[in-house]
Design an enzyme around this catalytic site. Structure first.
Site, mmCIF file in Angstrom:
data_model
loop_
_atom_site.group_PDB
_atom_site.id
_atom_site.type_symbol
_atom_site.label_atom_id
_atom_site.label_comp_id
_atom_site.label_asym_id
_atom_site.label_seq_id
_atom_site.Cartn_x
_atom_site.Cartn_y
_atom_site.Cartn_z
ATOM 1 N N ILE A 32 12.209 1.121 2.158
ATOM 2 C CA ILE A 32 13.275 2.047 1.334
ATOM 3 C C ILE A 32 13.644 3.047 2.538
ATOM 4 O O ILE A 32 14.950 3.415 2.503
ATOM 5 C CB ILE A 32 12.121 3.148 0.624
ATOM 6 N N SER A 33 12.945 3.286 3.540
ATOM 7 C CA SER A 33 13.538 4.088 4.787
ATOM 8 C C SER A 33 13.907 3.008 5.764
ATOM 9 O O SER A 33 13.799 1.785 5.753
ATOM 10 C CB SER A 33 12.296 4.852 5.309
ATOM 11 N N GLU A 50 12.845 -9.004 1.950
ATOM 12 C CA GLU A 50 12.042 -7.755 2.445
ATOM 13 C C GLU A 50 12.888 -6.538 2.218
ATOM 14 O O GLU A 50 13.986 -6.510 2.630
ATOM 15 C CB GLU A 50 11.625 -7.985 3.666
ATOM 16 N N PRO A 83 0.775 -1.242 -0.007
ATOM 17 C CA PRO A 83 0.023 -0.106 -0.134
ATOM 18 C C PRO A 83 0.822 1.173 0.127
ATOM 19 O O PRO A 83 1.921 1.363 0.785
ATOM 20 C CB PRO A 83 -0.860 -0.047 1.342
ATOM 21 N N ASN A 84 0.370 2.022 -0.751
ATOM 22 C CA ASN A 84 0.970 3.519 -0.810
ATOM 23 C C ASN A 84 1.957 3.764 -1.800
ATOM 24 O O ASN A 84 2.621 4.601 -2.018
ATOM 25 C CB ASN A 84 1.088 4.257 0.515
ATOM 26 N N ALA A 113 3.055 -0.773 5.008
ATOM 27 C CA ALA A 113 2.556 -0.555 6.407
ATOM 28 C C ALA A 113 2.109 -2.178 6.914
ATOM 29 O O ALA A 113 1.780 -2.377 8.004
ATOM 30 C CB ALA A 113 1.317 0.223 6.592
ATOM 31 N N ASN A 168 8.230 -5.297 -0.725
ATOM 32 C CA ASN A 168 8.010 -4.145 0.193
ATOM 33 C C ASN A 168 6.366 -4.143 0.540
ATOM 34 O O ASN A 168 5.641 -3.759 -0.243
ATOM 35 C CB ASN A 168 8.335 -2.949 -0.299
ATOM 36 N N ARG A 226 12.600 5.137 12.767
ATOM 37 C CA ARG A 226 11.360 5.656 12.830
ATOM 38 C C ARG A 226 10.506 5.531 14.012
ATOM 39 O O ARG A 226 11.050 4.922 15.153
ATOM 40 C CB ARG A 226 10.667 5.416 11.460
HETATM 41 O O1 CA2 Z 1 10.095 2.303 4.160
HETATM 42 C C1 CA2 Z 1 9.388 1.574 3.687
HETATM 43 O O2 CA2 Z 1 9.857 1.258 2.315
HETATM 44 C C2 CA2 Z 1 8.018 1.431 4.190
HETATM 45 O O3 CA2 Z 1 7.706 0.114 3.673
HETATM 46 C C3 CA2 Z 1 7.289 2.447 3.526
HETATM 47 C C4 CA2 Z 1 5.635 2.120 4.199
HETATM 48 C C5 CA2 Z 1 5.729 2.357 5.494
HETATM 49 O O4 CA2 Z 1 4.494 2.169 6.112
HETATM 50 C C6 CA2 Z 1 6.695 1.318 6.196
HETATM 51 O O5 CA2 Z 1 6.523 1.570 7.610
HETATM 52 C C7 CA2 Z 1 8.121 1.510 5.514
HETATM 53 C C8 CA2 Z 1 4.762 3.409 3.530
HETATM 54 C C9 CA2 Z 1 4.900 3.668 1.745
HETATM 55 C C10 CA2 Z 1 4.283 5.040 1.775
HETATM 56 O O6 CA2 Z 1 4.813 5.354 0.457
HETATM 57 C C11 CA2 Z 1 4.810 6.387 0.384
HETATM 58 C C12 CA2 Z 1 5.534 7.047 -1.083
HETATM 59 C C13 CA2 Z 1 5.752 8.310 -1.582
HETATM 60 C C14 CA2 Z 1 4.848 9.113 -0.543
HETATM 61 C C15 CA2 Z 1 3.904 8.807 0.188
HETATM 62 C C16 CA2 Z 1 4.035 7.422 0.507
#
Ligand code: CA2
Length: 147
Positions: free
Chosen positions: A102-103, A99, A11-12, A78, A75, A108
């Site tokens: 990105i962050s 797995e 998601p997202n 959430a 990935n 966090r």
């Molecule tokens: O760091 C990651 O890859 C996450 O999987 C990203 C998820 C977050 O909920 C995980 O805790 C860590 C969120 C993805 C949201 O992606 C966006 C990308 C660009 C702009 C807004 C959201």
């Protein structure tokens, strides 16, 4: 026959490069998928990519991968921190699972520190930005060479 890897994003992640560039960078998911497909091809591997915002659809993609793919890069967004259903689906898959986050989820909020998916993943890459996807792919290339 070329080995097949499934690249799954949750998601997202379709918003990559479109919002929040400070946290997730300015490269789009389409760019990431194209780069990984090129890199896979250079290494004699076929890469299929999918993204969904729905938990059940992720589960179904993982079930289907059992018949079509030798490895998964995921990935789960959430859902990493909440989904026993995705963990259970990954448990059914037999091949290597990497797995990617990105962050750096450990730097966090505390609710991001635990990942159900990490309880099944063979390897976890966090905090390398979108380069993490390429690192995951190269890691699997090495695993395929060694086995
Ligand atoms: O760091 C990651 O890859 C996450 O999987 C990203 C998820 C977050 O909920 C995980 O805790 C860590 C969120 C993805 C949201 O992606 C966006 C990308 C660009 C702009 C807004 C959201």
């Amino acid at each position: 026959m070329a080995k097949k890897i499934l690249l799954l994003n949750g998601p997202n992640l379709n918003m990559l490069g479109k919002r929040d560039p400070n946290l997730y960078g300015d490269i789009t998911l389409k760019d990431v998928e194209e780069t990984c497909k090129k890199l896979a091809k250079q290494n004699g591997i076929q890469l299929e990519s999918k993204q969904t915002n729905y938990e059940g659809e992720l589960v179904e993609f993982i079930h289907a991968a059992k018949e079509t793919s030798e490895a998964i890069i995921i990935n789960p967004g959430a859902y990493s921190h909440t989904s026993v259903a995705i963990f259970d689906a990954l448990e059914i898959f037999r091949g290597p699972i990497v797995e990617v986050h990105i962050s750096n989820i450990h730097k966090r909020e505390s609710f991001r520190h635990f990942s159900y998916v990490s309880q099944r993943a063979d390897s976890v890459i966090v905090g390398c930005g979108v380069q993490g996807y390429e690192l995951a792919l190269l890691h699997l290339v090495q695993i395929f060479k060694d086995t």
